[in-house]
Design an enzyme around this catalytic site. Structure first.
Site, PDB file in Angstrom:
ATOM      1  N   GLY A   1       0.794  -1.240   0.000  1.00 15.92           N
ATOM      2  CA  GLY A   1       0.000   0.000   0.000  1.00 15.92           C
ATOM      3  C   GLY A   1       0.814   1.272   0.000  1.00 15.92           C
ATOM      4  O   GLY A   1       1.453   1.630  -0.983  1.00 15.92           O
TER       5      GLY A   1
ATOM      6  N   LYS B   1       1.888 -10.749  -3.954  1.00 21.09           N
ATOM      7  CA  LYS B   1       2.881  -9.702  -3.655  1.00 21.09           C
ATOM      8  C   LYS B   1       4.304 -10.266  -3.743  1.00 21.09           C
ATOM      9  O   LYS B   1       5.224  -9.602  -4.226  1.00 21.09           O
ATOM     10  CB  LYS B   1       2.596  -9.104  -2.270  1.00 21.09           C
ATOM     11  CG  LYS B   1       1.279  -8.310  -2.253  1.00 21.09           C
ATOM     12  CD  LYS B   1       0.800  -7.958  -0.855  1.00 21.09           C
ATOM     13  CE  LYS B   1      -0.491  -7.152  -0.897  1.00 21.09           C
ATOM     14  NZ  LYS B   1      -1.145  -6.992   0.400  1.00 21.09           N
TER      15      LYS B   1
HETATM   16  P1  NAP Z   1     -13.281  -1.732  -4.048  1.00 20.47           P
HETATM   17  O1  NAP Z   1     -13.480  -0.845  -2.895  1.00 20.47           O
HETATM   18  O2  NAP Z   1     -14.005  -3.016  -4.121  1.00 20.47           O
HETATM   19  O3  NAP Z   1     -13.591  -0.887  -5.361  1.00 20.47           O
HETATM   20  C1  NAP Z   1     -13.654  -1.465  -6.644  1.00 20.47           C
HETATM   21  C2  NAP Z   1     -14.196  -0.421  -7.605  1.00 20.47           C
HETATM   22  O4  NAP Z   1     -14.156  -0.944  -8.926  1.00 20.47           O
HETATM   23  C3  NAP Z   1     -15.661  -0.025  -7.330  1.00 20.47           C
HETATM   24  O5  NAP Z   1     -15.826   1.349  -7.499  1.00 20.47           O
HETATM   25  C4  NAP Z   1     -16.431  -0.801  -8.402  1.00 20.47           C
HETATM   26  O6  NAP Z   1     -17.613  -0.134  -8.818  1.00 20.47           O
HETATM   27  C5  NAP Z   1     -15.440  -0.785  -9.537  1.00 20.47           C
HETATM   28  N1  NAP Z   1     -15.636  -1.899 -10.454  1.00 20.47           N
HETATM   29  C6  NAP Z   1     -15.629  -3.214 -10.182  1.00 20.47           C
HETATM   30  N2  NAP Z   1     -15.851  -3.931 -11.292  1.00 20.47           N
HETATM   31  C7  NAP Z   1     -16.037  -3.023 -12.292  1.00 20.47           C
HETATM   32  C8  NAP Z   1     -16.311  -3.132 -13.684  1.00 20.47           C
HETATM   33  N3  NAP Z   1     -16.459  -4.325 -14.278  1.00 20.47           N
HETATM   34  N4  NAP Z   1     -16.414  -1.995 -14.404  1.00 20.47           N
HETATM   35  C9  NAP Z   1     -16.273  -0.779 -13.824  1.00 20.47           C
HETATM   36  N5  NAP Z   1     -16.009  -0.622 -12.512  1.00 20.47           N
HETATM   37  C10 NAP Z   1     -15.883  -1.730 -11.751  1.00 20.47           C
HETATM   38  O7  NAP Z   1     -11.724  -2.087  -4.227  1.00 20.47           O
HETATM   39  P2  NAP Z   1     -10.477  -1.340  -3.562  1.00 20.47           P
HETATM   40  O8  NAP Z   1     -10.338  -1.782  -2.154  1.00 20.47           O
HETATM   41  O9  NAP Z   1     -10.527   0.099  -3.865  1.00 20.47           O
HETATM   42  O10 NAP Z   1      -9.267  -2.025  -4.349  1.00 20.47           O
HETATM   43  C11 NAP Z   1      -8.972  -1.686  -5.679  1.00 20.47           C
HETATM   44  C12 NAP Z   1      -7.634  -2.330  -6.080  1.00 20.47           C
HETATM   45  O11 NAP Z   1      -6.613  -1.837  -5.229  1.00 20.47           O
HETATM   46  C13 NAP Z   1      -7.579  -3.854  -5.940  1.00 20.47           C
HETATM   47  O12 NAP Z   1      -6.773  -4.372  -6.960  1.00 20.47           O
HETATM   48  C14 NAP Z   1      -6.914  -4.061  -4.602  1.00 20.47           C
HETATM   49  O13 NAP Z   1      -6.249  -5.289  -4.474  1.00 20.47           O
HETATM   50  C15 NAP Z   1      -5.929  -2.916  -4.600  1.00 20.47           C
HETATM   51  N6  NAP Z   1      -5.503  -2.486  -3.286  1.00 20.47           N
HETATM   52  C16 NAP Z   1      -6.432  -2.136  -2.360  1.00 20.47           C
HETATM   53  C17 NAP Z   1      -6.018  -1.710  -1.114  1.00 20.47           C
HETATM   54  C18 NAP Z   1      -7.008  -1.288  -0.078  1.00 20.47           C
HETATM   55  O14 NAP Z   1      -6.606  -0.870   0.998  1.00 20.47           O
HETATM   56  N7  NAP Z   1      -8.316  -1.345  -0.345  1.00 20.47           N
HETATM   57  C19 NAP Z   1      -4.639  -1.646  -0.822  1.00 20.47           C
HETATM   58  C20 NAP Z   1      -3.705  -1.984  -1.799  1.00 20.47           C
HETATM   59  C21 NAP Z   1      -4.149  -2.404  -3.049  1.00 20.47           C
HETATM   60  P3  NAP Z   1     -18.832   0.159  -7.793  1.00 20.47           P
HETATM   61  O15 NAP Z   1     -18.327   1.218  -6.864  1.00 20.47           O
HETATM   62  O16 NAP Z   1     -19.934   0.631  -8.673  1.00 20.47           O
HETATM   63  O17 NAP Z   1     -19.106  -1.160  -7.113  1.00 20.47           O
HETATM   64  N1  HSE Z   2      -6.129  -6.951   1.710  1.00 21.36           N
HETATM   65  C1  HSE Z   2      -4.830  -6.390   1.819  1.00 21.36           C
HETATM   66  C2  HSE Z   2      -4.424  -6.358   3.290  1.00 21.36           C
HETATM   67  C3  HSE Z   2      -4.779  -4.969   1.315  1.00 21.36           C
HETATM   68  O1  HSE Z   2      -5.188  -6.727   4.177  1.00 21.36           O
HETATM   69  O2  HSE Z   2      -3.281  -5.978   3.533  1.00 21.36           O
HETATM   70  C4  HSE Z   2      -4.593  -4.924  -0.173  1.00 21.36           C
HETATM   71  O3  HSE Z   2      -3.306  -5.323  -0.521  1.00 21.36           O
END
Ligand code: NAP
Ligand code: HSE
Length: 424
Positions: A124, A195
């Protein structure tokens, strides 16, 4: 800095943070954002077009940089490919797509002379990728090892500090928003394996296929193990690692006993911590938030700004990932991994049991370093053993032999002890 026009796929946790940070940035214009459900209530509505047709973003000729923060393998993969084919640069937080398809994506990016930036995909908000890629360029990386998942670190910390069971700690992590509704990828170690694959590409040139990474999650770790580990001077952490060993590159994900005086032992709650060892710099420890809206957006927007400032330079794409290979990295067999081990056996308590355990270990070249017994005769006993460094395959053989013994109630847990580099 030249103005850059970007589009984004996803407006969830990370996407919302990206919008927040980009609102303050004059050199970056966010033109379009794609979501899955246009009717969903948003905590922040971007000042740009929102669509539920991801292609509209990917096919917009004015957009030079695609930010992919939608997650998942499909259709994220196809959309990234489409963007690269139309010579857009890509910034992604998607570790799953990179770990499963990294070689093809980087090959395509090279052919099209565009860049893929992915700082947010590992740890992150911690600038781990740029540290390895640029800051440690003069080093031969010997190992990258650490706590790469905040959800599991929160669960293990909570189990140890509050004496909760795995299920109680998981429920708390879900309530606090750390763990997802389906926590499989986190608790079974898939997230960390992705990762580790990416870290291997940075440290050793090529991605490791996620299926080739030895992987164990934390579901089998019992509160008793946390307590016994503490008695021996350790804390249990889910460790992901890519290491150069005498036999080749090793890539593993498993809960390990970390000595209490090691920097990773004090990384608690949802924090991440990574120790990078380079032949020149020695050991470097990075600790910080590995997830969350703004920490992750910090990494994504950092990538966008770096891209924006380099975009007009000739050959800049090859400068940024010239060393990432387009083949798969082979890894040493999990059997050959050498480590000291912690083993808990649940046994019937009668004379000769410890002697028999010693004989079985001896017959398999497993040397015992310490052994303790806890429990009383009628209810059976826990025998906790720490071994000397030994090949994992030998421990497996000893455990198989142990299973046919009448005194064995069950093999409780077998965990590697995190102690310096493999075999040293
Ligand atoms: P999330 O909260 O589930 O958000 C996903 C977003 O993508 C939502 O806005 C969703 O739309 C949209 N989406 C999903 N399928 C779609 C499609 N087919 N077409 C258009 N839009 C679509 O996910 P997130 O936690 O932000 O994570 C996003 C990425 O970052 C992932 O790869 C995750 O592994 C990575 N990541 C996340 C974190 C974290 O702390 N969350 C940390 C490091 C990396 P709706 O809003 O309409 O449902
Ligand atoms: N799900 C992960 C965590 C965040 O708990 O660290 C995205 O890499």
């Amino acid at each position: 800095m030249a103005r850059v026009v970007v589009g984004m796929l996803g407006l969830g946790t990370v996407g919302t943070g990206v919008v927040r940070l980009l609102n303050d940035h004059k050199a970056v214009t966010l033109k379009r954002v794609a979501v899955r459900d246009l009717r969903k209530e948003r905590t922040l509505v971007p000042r740009c077009a929102i669509t539920d047709k991801a292609e509209d973003v990917v096919e917009d000729p004015e957009i030079e940089v695609l930010i992919e923060v939608m997650g998942g393998e499909h259709p994220a993969l196809e959309l990234i490919v489409k963007a690269l084919e139309s010579r857009k640069h890509v910034v992604t937080a998607n570790k799953e797509v990179l770990a499963k398809h990294g070689p093809d994506l980087f090959k395509l990016a090279r052919e099209k002379e565009v860049a893929i930036f992915f700082e947010a995909s590992v740890a992150g908000g911690i600038p781990l990728i740029s540290t390895i890629q640029k800051g440690l360029e003069a080093n031969q990386i010997e190992s990258v090892r650490g706590i790469l998942n905040g959800t599991t670190n929160f669960i293990l910390s909570d189990m140890e500090q509050q004496g909760e069971t795995f299920n109680q700690a998981l429920a708390k992590a879900q309530k606090l928003g750390f763990a997802e509704a389906d926590p499989t990828s986190d608790v079974e170690g898939f997230d960390v394996a992705y990762k580790v694959s990416i870290l291997s590409a940075l440290a050793y040139g090529n991605f490791v296929k996620p299926d080739d990474i030895y992987r164990r999650g934390i579901t089998h770790v019992d509160a008793a193990d946390l307590k016994h580990a503490r008695e021996f001077g350790y804390r249990i952490k889910l460790i992901g690692r890519a290491e150069r060993t005498n036999g080749g590159v090793a890539a593993r994900v498993e809960p390990c006993l970390v000595p209490l005086d090691h920097p990773l032992a004090s990384v608690s709650g949802s924090m991440n911590g990574i120790v990078v060892t380079g032949h020149a710099v020695g050991e470097l420890t990075l600790v910080g938030p590995g997830a969350g809206e703004l920490p992750t957006a910090s990494a994504v927007v950092g990538d966008v700004i770096n891209l924006a400032s380099a975009l007009k330079l000739q050959d800049f794409a090859s400068y940024f990932h010239g060393e990432i290979g387009v083949d798969w990295q082979s890894v040493v067999s999990a059997d050959q991994w050498i480590s000291p081990y912690y083993i808990r056996l649940e046994v019937e308590d009668h004379p000769g049991v410890i002697g028999r355990i010693g004989s079985i270990f001896g017959a398999n070249q497993v040397s015992i370093q310490s052994i303790i017994q806890r429990g009383v005769a009628e209810q059976g006993a826990s025998i906790v053993i720490l071994t000397q460094p030994v090949a994992a395959g030998q421990v497996d053989k000893a455990m198989e032999m142990m299973k046919s013994e009448d005194f064995l109630v069950k093999v409780g847990t077998c965990l590697a002890i995190f102690e310096g580099r493999n075999g040293s």
